[in-house]
Design an enzyme around this catalytic site. Structure first.
Site, PDB file in Angstrom:
ATOM      1  N   GLU A 187       0.846  -1.189   0.000  1.00 25.62           N
ATOM      2  CA  GLU A 187       0.000   0.000   0.000  1.00 25.62           C
ATOM      3  C   GLU A 187       0.880   1.237   0.000  1.00 25.62           C
ATOM      4  OE1 GLU A 187      -2.985   0.070   3.040  1.00 25.62           O
ATOM      5  OE2 GLU A 187      -2.922   2.249   3.179  1.00 25.62           O
ATOM      6  N   GLU A 192      -2.265  11.834   3.434  1.00 20.62           N
ATOM      7  CA  GLU A 192      -3.320  11.706   4.421  1.00 20.62           C
ATOM      8  C   GLU A 192      -3.384  12.984   5.244  1.00 20.62           C
ATOM      9  OE1 GLU A 192      -3.753   7.015   5.406  1.00 20.62           O
ATOM     10  OE2 GLU A 192      -2.258   8.129   6.568  1.00 20.62           O
TER      11      GLU A 192
END
Length: 309
Positions: A187, A192
């Protein structure tokens, strides 16, 4: 009402900034064991050389942004058409089971209250909306089966919502996740943002050796004072040996493959699909008190662009 935690950040110049950013990224949630193996719907794969991607109108050369020399635009979504995300480019992963992070939202399937396109922008909105088992709704948009790439430079221009307990993200998951599982599939958390720390953005990687649920996730963070009020360009350069994460063209964290570990430290050897979502609450990442006045909470994306050699 939501407690939290965090993991591995690059050093910051001021000690106060170091403390703040480390809280944000030690727990930096890449959104993974998080149901990324759930099939998006609908899915209509297409293939092109090193990328599996729907053919979209490639924008002019002056949209190169911060792409490195020698890289050319191979795919983009400028969000200039229609009122909903293009079905050629995006599908949905829906559900309200909390995923692995005990999140509080129900991800809806193409609900215009939670997702839409207008004025050249993609909007993903979290709402206070009571359903059978959830108190909030939102959207998890994915390019699974539609636009999947192996290596390249990925660029997103975005602005994030405010409010404690909110987590907004743009990330990528190995399409092999359905066969080999997470974190083996890998991933890449391109960017974020946690509402708890409004001026901090972060990035992370999830690998078989280091991942959030093992509390060994690796990532970096950067102070972006206007992350909630202005658009910024978030990028990731993915090569066979390295991942470089940047904001407005400035690299702030680099992840190199670790020698003597084979693919365990660098499971970035197959196509990945892209994900954009806004989640509410959960046990990963800086949380805080959820306040009704912070809703609706919308992340806006101006464009998503992929460049390759």
């Amino acid at each position: 009402m939501l407690p939290l935690s965090s993991q591995n950040i690059q050093s910051m110049k001021l000690s106060t900034i170091l403390f703040l950013s480390s809280i944000c990224c030690l727990l930096l949630v890449g959104c993974k064991a998080d149901g990324s193996d759930v099939d998006a719907s609908p899915a209509t794969p297409s293939t092109s050389s090193s990328a599996t991607a729907a053919s979209t109108s490639v924008t002019p050369a002056d949209t190169k942004g911060y792409a490195p020399a020698g890289y050319s635009l191979v795919w983009s979504d400028e969000f200039n058409e229609g009122t909903m995300p293009s079905e050629k480019n995006w599908g949905y992963q829906s559900g309200g089971h909390g995923w692995t992070a005990k999140e509080l939202q129900l991800y809806q399937d193409a609900d215009p209250d939670n997702v839409g396109v207008a004025d050249g922008l993609l909007r993903i909105t979290a709402l206070v909306e009571k359903t059978k088992r959830n108190a909030f709704t939102s959207t998890r948009l994915v390019s699974k089966g539609k636009a999947m790439f192996e290596e390249g430079y990925f660029e997103v221009r975005a602005k994030f919502p405010s409010g404690e307990g909110m987590r907004s993200a743009f990330w990528m998951v190995g399409d092999t996740v359905s066969k080999i599982g997470w974190p083996k599939a890998g991933e890449i958390d391109l960017v974020e943002h946690y509402g708890k720390f409004p001026t901090v953005v972060g990035c992370a990687v999830q690998t078989p050796l280091n991942y959030w649920s093992k509390k060994s996730q690796l990532g970096g963070s950067k102070i972006v004072k206007t992350a909630e009020s202005d658009f910024h360009v978030y990028g990731c350069l993915w090569t066979p040996e390295r991942l470089e994460f940047s904001v407005d063209g400035e690299v702030y964290w680099t992840y190199d493959a670790v020698s003597l570990t084979g693919g365990l430290s660098y499971p970035f050897k197959w196509p990945f699909y892209m994900v954009a979502n806004v989640s509410v609450g959960g046990v990963r990442g800086p949380g805080g008190e959820l306040k009704p006045e912070n809703f609706p909470a919308s992340m806006y994306i101006d464009y998503v662009r992929v460049f390759q050699k």
